[in-house]
Structure formats: structure tokens, C-alpha cells
Design a protein around this motif. Structure first.
Motif, PDB file in Angstrom:
ATOM      1  N   LEU A 154       0.831  -1.206   0.000  1.00 41.13           N
ATOM      2  CA  LEU A 154       0.000   0.000   0.000  1.00 41.13           C
ATOM      3  C   LEU A 154       0.870   1.261   0.000  1.00 41.13           C
ATOM      4  O   LEU A 154       1.970   1.252   0.553  1.00 41.13           O
ATOM      5  N   ALA A 170       2.026   5.078   1.172  1.00 34.81           N
ATOM      6  CA  ALA A 170       2.245   5.581   2.537  1.00 34.81           C
ATOM      7  C   ALA A 170       0.963   6.070   3.203  1.00 34.81           C
ATOM      8  O   ALA A 170       0.722   5.786   4.375  1.00 34.81           O
ATOM      9  N   ASP A 171       0.127   6.775   2.427  1.00 37.24           N
ATOM     10  CA  ASP A 171      -1.102   7.334   2.999  1.00 37.24           C
ATOM     11  C   ASP A 171      -2.012   6.276   3.580  1.00 37.24           C
ATOM     12  O   ASP A 171      -2.756   6.525   4.520  1.00 37.24           O
ATOM     13  N   GLU A 172      -1.974   5.086   2.989  1.00 39.06           N
ATOM     14  CA  GLU A 172      -2.888   4.032   3.423  1.00 39.06           C
ATOM     15  C   GLU A 172      -2.230   3.050   4.381  1.00 39.06           C
ATOM     16  O   GLU A 172      -2.849   2.086   4.808  1.00 39.06           O
ATOM     17  N   ARG A 173      -0.953   3.291   4.672  1.00 39.34           N
ATOM     18  CA  ARG A 173      -0.257   2.382   5.585  1.00 39.34           C
ATOM     19  C   ARG A 173      -0.490   2.810   7.019  1.00 39.34           C
ATOM     20  O   ARG A 173      -0.569   3.978   7.333  1.00 39.34           O
ATOM     21  N   ASP A 174      -0.593   1.814   7.926  1.00 39.95           N
ATOM     22  CA  ASP A 174      -0.418   2.139   9.332  1.00 39.95           C
ATOM     23  C   ASP A 174       0.607   1.145   9.856  1.00 39.95           C
ATOM     24  O   ASP A 174       1.063   0.280   9.128  1.00 39.95           O
ATOM     25  N   ALA A 175       0.983   1.327  11.110  1.00 43.39           N
ATOM     26  CA  ALA A 175       2.111   0.538  11.600  1.00 43.39           C
ATOM     27  C   ALA A 175       1.656  -0.780  12.229  1.00 43.39           C
ATOM     28  O   ALA A 175       2.482  -1.566  12.692  1.00 43.39           O
TER      29      ALA A 175
END
Lengths: 143, 99
Positions: free
Chosen positions: A96, A98-103
Motif C-alpha cells: 500500500l 504511505a497514505d494508506e499504511r499504518d504501523a
């Protein structure tokens, strides 16, 4: 076999890390392997403290042993928090943007990709997670 | 164990990290990043002396990158093999600018 039991908490993560690192260095493990193992134990212990015990009171036991042929370290984490098998956990989509990534889930992904063997057992109300990491064998000499 | 050296020049915020960026130390970096000057155009992380990074460190980098998305984002310099390996496993090598 070496064993250490401590209350679950952020301070203990450092003590467990020091305990494992000291034994790995004494055994002659390479720094590259040491870093991989340090990262994995950081992920696993943080997961137990934060998501398992949810920062409440509990205990964690870490057992470590060395295996031969191939030379490897075996580390077992035991806790009495709710059932959690990281082998069943959903892995994040790493493609995905960066905008749709979470950690979320990254720690589990790292452990699964860097360790050579992972087994999970739930017994007597305990989570028993065992990891094995093969070690670069540069010890030399007769053993 | 983490030491953070910080420089701000020409609207570029440079951090030089030494040690380990993990569960215990990443709040220190997070706190430094929250204190980022508003005129910052780019954040550069020099990882030459960083031993390794765990997901707690990745979380902080992702947060900073998202906060800087209208600008130049976060650039990583001099990452060692261990850090690169973690970036590749997690796909962060495609999110952050690495040199």
C-alpha cells in the motif's frame, strides 16, 4: 537452559534484552544475528506487555537455550495473558502507498520473516511462544 | 540506548541517530519530531551509527513521513544492512526516500 521471570512492563523489556544479549555474546554469536534477535524480542515482548496484558499486571518468563547442528538459539516466551498466536495474526499489506499504511502488524511480520522457526502452544492458560534463530557459526575449534 | 543529534539549517531538519531505535527509545525520537519547526521542508535521518530499528521506530518514521507529505517527506541516509533488511521486509524501502 537459562531462565528469567520478570513482571510484565517496559522496564522488563530492557532486562530481558540484556539477559539474552549477554548470553548470545558469551556464546560467540555474530553481531548481525544479535541484532535480528534483539529486534524480534523487542517485538514479541512489546506485544505481550501492550496487547497481551494491556499494560496491566502480569508476568513473563523467558527461557533460552542453544541447539546444535545447525547451531541455533531457541528462545521461549511464556505469559498468562489472553490467547494470542502470532502465527494466526493477519499480516499488513506492505504494497500500500504511505497514505494508506499504518504501523499495525509490522512487528509480527518482522518476527515471522527473520526467525527460522516459530511454534505456538496454548497450555494451562499460558501462551508459549518458541522461536529459533539459526546462528552464523564462526566459533571454530573442537566442540 | 539511543542518542539523537539534531540540526536545523535552510529549513532542513537533520537527525543523526546512534544506538538502537526500538520500543524503549522510539518515544525519544517521536518527541523530537513533535518539536519540529513549522517551516521544516524536509526531514533527513542519518542512520550511519544506528545499529537497528524495530517496528516501534518504523511507526515513528511513518508518522513523520505522513506529517511531511505536502513537503519533501523523510529521507534516510547511510542505513546499515540490518536497517535495510527491516525496511525491505516491511515495504518501508518503497515508502521513504532512501539513499
Amino acid at each position: 537452559m537459562k531462565k528469567l521471570t520478570l513482571p510484565a512492563g517496559r522496564d522488563s523489556i530492557q532486562h530481558f534484552s540484556d539477559f539474552i544479549e549477554k548470553n548470545l555474546i558469551a556464546a560467540g554469536a555474530e553481531i548481525r544475528d544479535l541484532f535480528k534477535i534483539n529486534i524480534a524480542i523487542d517485538e514479541i515482548l512489546n506485544n505481550i506487555v501492550t496487547h497481551g496484558y494491556k499494560n496491566k499486571i502480569g508476568a513473563i518468563t523467558v527461557e533460552m537455550d542453544f541447539l546444535e547442528d545447525p547451531w541455533a538459539v531457541e528462545i521461549t516466551f511464556i505469559d498468562s495473558a489472553g490467547r494470542f498466536n502470532l502465527l494466526d495474526a493477519e499480516l499488513p499489506d506492505i504494497t500500500l502507498p504511505a497514505d494508506e499504511r499504518d504501523a499495525g502488524g509490522l512487528g509480527i511480520l518482522i518476527v515471522r520473516k527473520t526467525m527460522d522457526e516459530i511454534t505456538y502452544t496454548r497450555a494451562d492458560g499460558l501462551n508459549i511462544l518458541r522461536i529459533v534463530k539459526n546462528l552464523e557459526d564462526t566459533r571454530g575449534g573442537d566442540r | 540506548m539511543l542518542s539523537i543529534e539534531r540540526q536545523f539549517e535552510n529549513n532542513v531538519l537533520l537527525f543523526k541517530l546512534e544506538g538502537r531505535l526500538d520500543t524503549l527509545t522510539s518515544p525519544e525520537l517521536e518527541s523530537e519530531l513533535e518539536d519540529c519547526p513549522v517551516e521544516t521542508e524536509e526531514i533527513i535521518m542519518d542512520f550511519e551509527k544506528l545499529d537497528y530499528i524495530s517496528s516501534a521506530g518504523l511507526r515513528v518514521l511513518l508518522k513523520a513521513h505522513k506529517a511531511m507529505k505536502e513537503k519533501k517527506g523523510v529521507r534516510i541516509l547511510n542505513a546499515n544492512e540490518s536497517v535495510r533488511n527491516i525496511f525491505e521486509i516491511t515495504g518501508f524501502d518503497r515508502i521513504l526516500n532512501m539513499e
